[in-house]
Design a protein around this motif. Structure first.
Motif, PDB file in Angstrom:
ATOM      1  N   GLY A 155      88.135 -27.644 -30.579  1.00 17.46           N
ATOM      2  CA  GLY A 155      86.993 -26.592 -30.321  1.00 17.46           C
ATOM      3  C   GLY A 155      86.328 -25.859 -31.475  1.00 17.46           C
ATOM      4  N   THR A 156      86.777 -25.971 -32.578  1.00 21.65           N
ATOM      5  CA  THR A 156      86.393 -25.398 -33.782  1.00 21.65           C
ATOM      6  C   THR A 156      85.203 -26.112 -34.522  1.00 21.65           C
ATOM      7  N   GLY A 157      84.480 -25.489 -35.231  1.00 22.96           N
ATOM      8  CA  GLY A 157      83.449 -25.936 -36.102  1.00 22.96           C
ATOM      9  C   GLY A 157      82.280 -25.201 -35.574  1.00 22.96           C
ATOM     10  N   LYS A 158      81.047 -25.599 -35.979  1.00 24.75           N
ATOM     11  CA  LYS A 158      79.701 -24.917 -35.941  1.00 24.75           C
ATOM     12  C   LYS A 158      79.268 -25.358 -34.463  1.00 24.75           C
ATOM     13  N   VAL A 159      79.351 -24.180 -33.442  1.00 23.20           N
ATOM     14  CA  VAL A 159      79.012 -24.178 -32.035  1.00 23.20           C
ATOM     15  C   VAL A 159      77.535 -24.184 -32.088  1.00 23.20           C
ATOM     16  N   LEU A 160      77.118 -25.214 -31.464  1.00 28.90           N
ATOM     17  CA  LEU A 160      75.557 -25.456 -31.262  1.00 28.90           C
ATOM     18  C   LEU A 160      75.138 -25.142 -29.823  1.00 28.90           C
ATOM     19  N   ALA A 161      76.138 -25.422 -28.823  1.00 29.37           N
ATOM     20  CA  ALA A 161      75.693 -24.994 -27.455  1.00 29.37           C
ATOM     21  C   ALA A 161      77.147 -25.056 -26.500  1.00 29.37           C
ATOM     22  N   GLN A 162      76.889 -23.775 -25.732  1.00 29.27           N
ATOM     23  CA  GLN A 162      78.142 -23.576 -24.726  1.00 29.27           C
ATOM     24  C   GLN A 162      77.228 -23.564 -23.463  1.00 29.27           C
TER      25      GLN A 162
ATOM     26  N   ARG B 276      71.696 -30.885 -34.356  1.00 28.01           N
ATOM     27  CA  ARG B 276      72.011 -30.180 -35.558  1.00 28.01           C
ATOM     28  C   ARG B 276      71.076 -28.968 -35.594  1.00 28.01           C
ATOM     29  N   ALA B 277      69.721 -29.165 -35.157  1.00 27.62           N
ATOM     30  CA  ALA B 277      68.874 -27.912 -35.003  1.00 27.62           C
ATOM     31  C   ALA B 277      69.143 -27.083 -33.659  1.00 27.62           C
ATOM     32  N   GLY B 278      69.979 -27.588 -33.072  1.00 27.65           N
ATOM     33  CA  GLY B 278      70.442 -26.572 -31.847  1.00 27.65           C
ATOM     34  C   GLY B 278      69.594 -26.835 -30.610  1.00 27.65           C
ATOM     35  N   LYS B 279      68.939 -27.870 -30.420  1.00 28.27           N
ATOM     36  CA  LYS B 279      68.153 -28.233 -29.499  1.00 28.27           C
ATOM     37  C   LYS B 279      68.728 -28.937 -28.458  1.00 28.27           C
ATOM     38  N   ILE B 280      69.832 -28.493 -27.674  1.00 27.73           N
ATOM     39  CA  ILE B 280      70.648 -29.118 -26.745  1.00 27.73           C
ATOM     40  C   ILE B 280      70.931 -28.222 -25.701  1.00 27.73           C
ATOM     41  N   GLN B 281      71.023 -28.543 -24.355  1.00 27.83           N
ATOM     42  CA  GLN B 281      71.468 -27.547 -23.243  1.00 27.83           C
ATOM     43  C   GLN B 281      72.507 -28.584 -22.423  1.00 27.83           C
TER      44      GLN B 281
ATOM     45  N   ASN C 207      61.677 -41.311 -30.920  1.00 26.32           N
ATOM     46  CA  ASN C 207      62.391 -40.411 -30.218  1.00 26.32           C
ATOM     47  C   ASN C 207      63.000 -41.101 -28.898  1.00 26.32           C
ATOM     48  N   HIS C 208      63.958 -40.238 -28.301  1.00 27.70           N
ATOM     49  CA  HIS C 208      64.926 -40.806 -27.323  1.00 27.70           C
ATOM     50  C   HIS C 208      64.459 -39.961 -25.858  1.00 27.70           C
ATOM     51  N   ASP C 209      65.050 -40.671 -24.726  1.00 27.84           N
ATOM     52  CA  ASP C 209      64.869 -39.989 -23.578  1.00 27.84           C
ATOM     53  C   ASP C 209      65.712 -38.658 -23.695  1.00 27.84           C
ATOM     54  N   PRO C 210      65.289 -37.455 -23.179  1.00 33.69           N
ATOM     55  CA  PRO C 210      65.959 -36.111 -23.306  1.00 33.69           C
ATOM     56  C   PRO C 210      67.179 -36.223 -22.368  1.00 33.69           C
TER      57      PRO C 210
ATOM     58  N   ILE D  34      85.012 -32.911 -14.117  1.00 44.02           N
ATOM     59  CA  ILE D  34      85.360 -32.763 -15.523  1.00 44.02           C
ATOM     60  C   ILE D  34      83.763 -32.171 -15.836  1.00 44.02           C
ATOM     61  N   VAL D  35      83.741 -31.152 -16.627  1.00 45.69           N
ATOM     62  CA  VAL D  35      82.724 -30.439 -17.124  1.00 45.69           C
ATOM     63  C   VAL D  35      82.612 -30.419 -18.653  1.00 45.69           C
ATOM     64  N   PRO D  36      81.459 -30.522 -19.385  1.00 40.92           N
ATOM     65  CA  PRO D  36      81.293 -30.224 -20.594  1.00 40.92           C
ATOM     66  C   PRO D  36      81.285 -28.689 -20.778  1.00 40.92           C
ATOM     67  N   LEU D  37      82.249 -28.271 -22.054  1.00 42.36           N
ATOM     68  CA  LEU D  37      82.248 -26.691 -22.303  1.00 42.36           C
ATOM     69  C   LEU D  37      81.437 -26.328 -23.386  1.00 42.36           C
ATOM     70  N   LYS D  38      81.553 -27.136 -24.574  1.00 42.97           N
ATOM     71  CA  LYS D  38      80.834 -26.799 -25.697  1.00 42.97           C
ATOM     72  C   LYS D  38      80.518 -27.941 -26.736  1.00 42.97           C
ATOM     73  N   MET D  39      79.510 -27.906 -27.304  1.00 42.61           N
ATOM     74  CA  MET D  39      79.017 -28.875 -28.326  1.00 42.61           C
ATOM     75  C   MET D  39      79.163 -28.384 -29.763  1.00 42.61           C
ATOM     76  N   TYR D  40      79.637 -28.979 -30.581  1.00 46.76           N
ATOM     77  CA  TYR D  40      79.936 -28.377 -32.038  1.00 46.76           C
ATOM     78  C   TYR D  40      79.756 -29.528 -32.947  1.00 46.76           C
ATOM     79  N   ILE D  41      79.760 -29.073 -34.361  1.00 43.52           N
ATOM     80  CA  ILE D  41      79.701 -30.284 -35.266  1.00 43.52           C
ATOM     81  C   ILE D  41      81.024 -30.094 -36.027  1.00 43.52           C
ATOM     82  N   LYS D  42      81.821 -31.006 -36.116  1.00 45.62           N
ATOM     83  CA  LYS D  42      83.265 -31.012 -36.862  1.00 45.62           C
ATOM     84  C   LYS D  42      83.071 -32.025 -37.874  1.00 45.62           C
ATOM     85  N   ASP D  43      83.417 -31.808 -39.065  1.00 41.63           N
ATOM     86  CA  ASP D  43      83.529 -32.905 -40.136  1.00 41.63           C
ATOM     87  C   ASP D  43      82.288 -33.557 -40.203  1.00 41.63           C
TER      88      ASP D  43
END
Length: 155
Positions: A4-11, A40-45, A75-78, A105-114
């Motif tokens: 759960g550590t790293g650069k958090v992009l979405a919560q 990486r640009a943080g455009k995630i929900q 581009n991809h389907d969002p 099961i629910v997603p809590l956060k998205m982050y970049i790790k290594d």
């Protein structure tokens, strides 16, 4: 690095409001083309997303990754369904937990790790309305105590 550590992009703040999270698991994802650039640009929900287990594989649905600005035809389907990378043992544990009444099961956060995009997913039991009100009361009481303490220490 801890889970759960790293650069958090979405919560997904709504997940902690709607569920009692009992266990968390870190998962990788299978991404296509320009998806990682949008992440990486943080455009995630993660707001309305959820995790399903089908054919002994974990899939995340309703996770919105905006199309990359310079992606043109690649581009991809969002809202496409994306596969989560988990060990078989983790998937069987999740499957066993979700068979119980009221667990999801629910997603809590998205982050970049290594350098990799990771998703922290949680197994939780849904809260009732009175549980949500109790949590709000506790949060408000904590804020009031902090305000009073801060005001007292200013003089």
């Amino acid at each position: 690095m801890a889970k759960g550590t790293g650069k958090v992009l979405a919560q997904n703040k709504k997940a902690n409001h709607d569920y009692f999270i009992e266990e968390t698991i870190e998962a990788g994802m299978v991404l296509q083309g320009t998806e990682i650039k949008s992440i990486r640009a943080g455009k995630i929900q993660l707001k309305d997303s959820f995790v399903q287990i089908r054919n002994n594989q974990a899939w995340i649905s309703n996770m919105h990754i905006s199309p990359y600005d310079q992606g043109n035809r690649f581009n991809h389907d969002p809202l496409r369904v994306r596969k989560l990378l988990l060990h078989k043992k983790q998937i069987s544990e999740l499957l066993g937990r979700t068979k119980q009444e009221g667990y999801t099961i629910v997603p809590l956060k998205m982050y970049i790790k290594d350098g990799y995009a990771k998703l922290l997913i949680g197994v939780g039991k849904g809260k009732k309305n009175y549980d949500k009100r109790d949590d709000l009361k506790k949060k408000e009481a904590k804020r009031e105590m902090e305000r009073a303490f801060k005001a007292k220490n200013q003089y």
